[in-house]
Design an enzyme around this catalytic site. Structure first.
Site, PDB file in Angstrom:
ATOM      1  N   ASP A 297      40.029  35.104  42.263  1.00 52.52           N
ATOM      2  CA  ASP A 297      39.407  35.325  41.894  1.00 52.52           C
ATOM      3  C   ASP A 297      40.004  36.831  41.803  1.00 52.52           C
ATOM      4  O   ASP A 297      40.163  37.370  40.995  1.00 52.52           O
ATOM      5  CB  ASP A 297      38.057  36.253  42.429  1.00 52.52           C
ATOM      6  CG  ASP A 297      38.045  37.242  43.764  1.00 52.52           C
ATOM      7  OD1 ASP A 297      38.799  36.801  44.831  1.00 52.52           O
ATOM      8  OD2 ASP A 297      37.411  37.818  43.704  1.00 52.52           O
TER       9      ASP A 297
ATOM     10  N   ASP B 247      42.832  37.901  47.110  1.00 54.87           N
ATOM     11  CA  ASP B 247      42.179  37.786  48.145  1.00 54.87           C
ATOM     12  C   ASP B 247      41.918  35.357  48.153  1.00 54.87           C
ATOM     13  O   ASP B 247      42.442  35.073  46.990  1.00 54.87           O
ATOM     14  CB  ASP B 247      40.651  37.355  48.651  1.00 54.87           C
ATOM     15  CG  ASP B 247      39.644  37.446  47.508  1.00 54.87           C
ATOM     16  OD1 ASP B 247      39.825  36.733  46.701  1.00 54.87           O
ATOM     17  OD2 ASP B 247      38.358  38.302  47.772  1.00 54.87           O
TER      18      ASP B 247
ATOM     19  N   TYR C 290      30.081  39.437  44.088  1.00 50.96           N
ATOM     20  CA  TYR C 290      29.554  39.905  43.583  1.00 50.96           C
ATOM     21  C   TYR C 290      28.338  39.643  43.734  1.00 50.96           C
ATOM     22  O   TYR C 290      28.082  38.372  43.233  1.00 50.96           O
ATOM     23  CB  TYR C 290      30.732  38.546  42.817  1.00 50.96           C
ATOM     24  CG  TYR C 290      32.198  38.382  42.753  1.00 50.96           C
ATOM     25  CD1 TYR C 290      32.454  39.575  41.824  1.00 50.96           C
ATOM     26  CD2 TYR C 290      32.891  38.444  43.231  1.00 50.96           C
ATOM     27  CE1 TYR C 290      33.911  39.563  41.413  1.00 50.96           C
ATOM     28  CE2 TYR C 290      34.194  38.818  43.900  1.00 50.96           C
ATOM     29  CZ  TYR C 290      34.733  39.220  42.508  1.00 50.96           C
ATOM     30  OH  TYR C 290      36.476  39.623  42.442  1.00 50.96           O
TER      31      TYR C 290
ATOM     32  N   GLU D 180      44.278  46.106  42.623  1.00 46.14           N
ATOM     33  CA  GLU D 180      43.344  45.305  42.967  1.00 46.14           C
ATOM     34  C   GLU D 180      43.892  44.549  41.703  1.00 46.14           C
ATOM     35  O   GLU D 180      43.688  45.247  40.856  1.00 46.14           O
ATOM     36  CB  GLU D 180      42.703  44.955  43.460  1.00 46.14           C
ATOM     37  CG  GLU D 180      42.050  43.451  43.995  1.00 46.14           C
ATOM     38  CD  GLU D 180      41.244  43.085  44.802  1.00 46.14           C
ATOM     39  OE1 GLU D 180      40.233  43.819  45.198  1.00 46.14           O
ATOM     40  OE2 GLU D 180      41.279  41.834  45.282  1.00 46.14           O
TER      41      GLU D 180
END
Ligand code: NAG
Length: 497
Positions: free
Chosen positions: A82, A85, A234, A474
Site C-alpha cells: 500500500d 511497508d 485501514y 510516505e
C-alpha cells in the site's frame, strides 16, 4: 509617469489574477504534464508484490512475497504494497484500483501511449483481486501480512521474513466495506478492458457481481472481525454503507443491468444518498458516488439521479471560496488541506472529482449551482490545476512533491524498499533490525521511487524532508491513483506556455 506606472501595475495584477485562474498561463507545459503522467504510473511498479515481469522498469526492485497464501493453500501472490511497508491491505488496494480505472475511463483518451502502462498497473491489481475473490467460495481474502509485525522491521520486500498471515471476510465474519470496494474495483476495471480484452473484462464483471452480492447479503464491517490487523491502519471508520452504494453505482455503470438501478433507488436513502459529504478517500466514498451517479442525470437525464447532481453541487460549492456552502480549508500557498497525515491523498481525490465533474457538466450546460451563484466548468478546472501545479512544484517551497519530477523533490522518502540499498547493489540479506540504520540515516534514499507523491506539506505549506516523518514523507498507491487521471487531463491541453 506615476499614473502610467499605476496603470501597468494594475495590468500586472490583473495578469497575475488571470494567470492564477487560467489554462493560458502556466508554470508547466503539456510536456511537463506528460512527464508527470509517465512517472505517476511508473510509481506503481515500485509497489509491486510477486514475480516481476521482464519488462519491469523500476529495476532496483526484485521478486517478493512469492509464497503469499501458500501455507493457507491459496495463491495470493501479486498485488500491491500500500505505501512504505510490505503489507497487502485489501481496502486501499481495491480503492486504488477503482480510481486508476476511473482515471483511464474518463481521461484515458488523453494518455497517449501511457494508456498501456496505466492498464498494466490496473491489471497488476485485478489479477490479484480476482484470486482473492475466487480462491475460496463464500470468502474474500482481504489482507496478506501482519502489520504489527511488519512495522517492527525495516526490510526490503525482497528480504521480508515477517509472518505473511492471511486474513479473510466470510459469511460468518462479513466485511461489506472491503467486499463492496473490491466489487467496485472489478466493475470499474471491466470497463477499462471492455474493448482491448473482452474475455478478461467479462470475467471481471461477473466476479464483481458475485462479490457485490456477497457484500450486500452478509452485512457488516471488516473492522469488527479483523480489528487488530486492520485498525488503526485501514479501519473502516465510515462503515460500509458508503461502499455498498458506491459498489452498486459502479456495477450500474459497468453492467447497465437494471437491477443495480433498482438497488440504488430502493437502498440509496439508507446507504447515504441523502447526505452531503465533503471528502473522498479509501475510507469514505460518498462524494465520489454523488459525482459518479450525477453523470446519468447530466448526460441521459435520468431523473432518479437528480438528487446526486444536487449533492455533487453542494460538494463542489464547499471547495469554491466565496460561494455559499464554502467550507474547505486552504494553506496560505493555496493547497487544499484536510488532514495533517497524508494530506495529498485528499488533494488528488479532490482534483480528480473536480475534473470529472467538469467533464460531466460540460454535456449539460456546464454549471454547478451554489445558492444564488453558479460555478462553471472552467472554475472547476482552474481549481484542479492549481492543486496539480502545487503538487508538481508551483508552491511556496518551489518543491515538487512527486519524487523524481522537477529540480527539487523529497530525498528522504518513508519507504522501506526505496531507502534500503537495492538487492542489485547489496545482494546479501539485510535483516529486520539491520534496516533501521537506513530509516534514521540522513542520506538520500539510494533507490529513487520515481513518480511517488508523498503525504505532503502541513497547513502552513511547511514540509520536512525527513524519512521518519511518515505523515509527510510516505507515499501511498491511493495518493497516486486519482492523480493519474488528473495529470492526464492537463497533459492533453495545448494552451500552456
Ligand atoms: C442482472 O443482475 C442480476 C443480479 O443483480 C442477475 O441475476 C441477472 O442475471 C443480471 N442480468 C443480466 C442480463 O446479466
Amino acid at each position: 509617469m506615476a499614473p502610467a506606472t499605476t496603470f501597468s501595475m494594475q495590468i500586472l495584477v490583473v495578469a497575475l489574477i488571470i494567470c492564477s485562474l487560467s489554462l493560458f498561463c502556466s508554470a508547466f507545459t503539456s510536456q511537463d504534464y506528460s512527464d508527470a503522467l509517465d512517472k505517476s504510473i511508473l510509481f506503481f511498479e515500485g509497489q509491486r508484490s510477486g514475480k516481476l515481469p521482464s519488462n519491469q522498469r523500476l529495476t532496483w526492485r526484485g521478486d517478493s512475497g512469492l509464497s503469499d497464501g501458500a501455507s493457507y493453500h491459496v495463491d495470493l501472490v501479486g498485488g500491491y504494497y500500500d505505501a512504505g511497508d510490505n503489507v497487502k491491505f485489501g481496502l486501499p488496494m481495491a480503492f486504488t484500483t477503482t480510481l486508476l480505472s476511473w482515471s483511464v475511463i474518463e481521461f484515458g483518451s488523453s494518455m497517449g501511449n501511457q494508456v498501456d502502462n496505466a492498464k498494466a498497473a490496473i491489471r497488476w491489481a485485478t489479477d490479484y483481486l480476482l484470486k482473492a475473490a475466487t480462491a475460496t467460495p463464500g470468502a474474500l481474502y482481504v489482507q496478506v501480512g501482519d502489520p504489527n509485525m511488519d512495522h517492527k522491521c525495516w526490510e526490503r520486500p525482497e528480504d521480508m521474513d515477517t509472518p505473511r498471515n492471511v486474513y479473510k471476510v466470510s459469511t460468518q465474519n462479513p466485511g461489506s466495506d472491503v467486499a463492496a470496494e473490491t466489487a467496485a474495483a472489478l466493475a470499474a476495471a471491466s470497463i477499462v478492458f471492455k474493448d482491448s480484452d473482452p474475455s478478461y473484462s467479462s470475467k471481471l464483471l461477473k466476479t464483481a457481481m458475485k462479490v457485490f452480492d456477497f457484500a450486500d447479503r452478509y452485512r457488516g464491517s471488516y473492522s469488527d472481525s479483523l480489528n487488530s490487523v486492520v485498525c488503526p491502519f485501514y479501519c473502516s471508520y465510515s462503515g460500509y454503507h458508503d461502499e455498498l452504494l458506491w459498489g452498486a453505482s459502479w456495477l450500474h455503470r459497468a453492467s447497465q443491468n437494471s437491477s443495480y438501478m433498482s438497488y440504488i433507488q430502493s437502498n440509496g436513502h439508507v446507504l447515504g444518498a441523502d447526505d452531503d459529504a465533503y471528502q473522498f478517500s479509501w475510507d469514505d466514498k460518498r462524494a465520489g458516488t454523488k459525482v459518479l451517479l450525477s453523470k446519468d442525470f447530466l448526460e441521459k437525464s435520468t431523473q432518479e439521479f437528480q438528487p446526486y447532481k444536487s449533492h455533487s453541487d453542494n460538494y463542489i460549492c464547499s471547495l469554491i471560496p466565496g460561494t455559499s456552502g464554502f467550507q474547505a480549508q486552504y494553506t496560505p500557498g493555496g493547497l487544499f488541506y484536510k488532514a495533517s497525515e497524508s494530506n495529498l491523498q485528499y488533494v488528488t481525490t479532490t482534483s480528480f472529482l473536480l475534473l470529472t465533474y467538469a467533464k460531466y457538466l460540460s454535456t449539460n450546460g456546464g454549471v454547478a449551482t451554489c445558492g444564488s451563484s453558479t460555478v462553471t466548468e472552467e472554475n472547476l478546472i482552474a481549481l484542479a490545476k492549481k492543486q496539480v501545479d502545487y503538487i508538481l512544484g508551483d508552491n511556496p517551497n518551489k518543491m515538487s512533491y512527486m519524487v523524481g519530477f522537477g529540480q527539487k523533490y523529497p530525498q528522504h522518502v518513508h519507504h522501506r524498499g526505496s531507502s534500503v540499498p537495492s538487492i542489485r547493489a547489496h545482494p546479501g540479506r539485510i535483516a529486520c533490525n539491520d534496516g533501521f540504520q537506513y530509516l534514521y540515516s540522513g542520506s538520500p534514499n539510494p533507490n529513487v521511487l520515481v513518480g511517488a507523491i508523498l503525504g505532503g506539506p502541513d497547513n502552513k505549506d511547511n514540509f520536512a524532508d525527513d524519512r521518519n516523518n511518515y505523515q509527510q514523507s510516505e507515499p501511498a498507491t491511493y495518493i497516486n491513483a486519482p492523480f493519474v487521471g488528473a495529470v492526464a487531463f492537463f497533459s492533453s491541453k495545448t494552451a500552456t506556455n
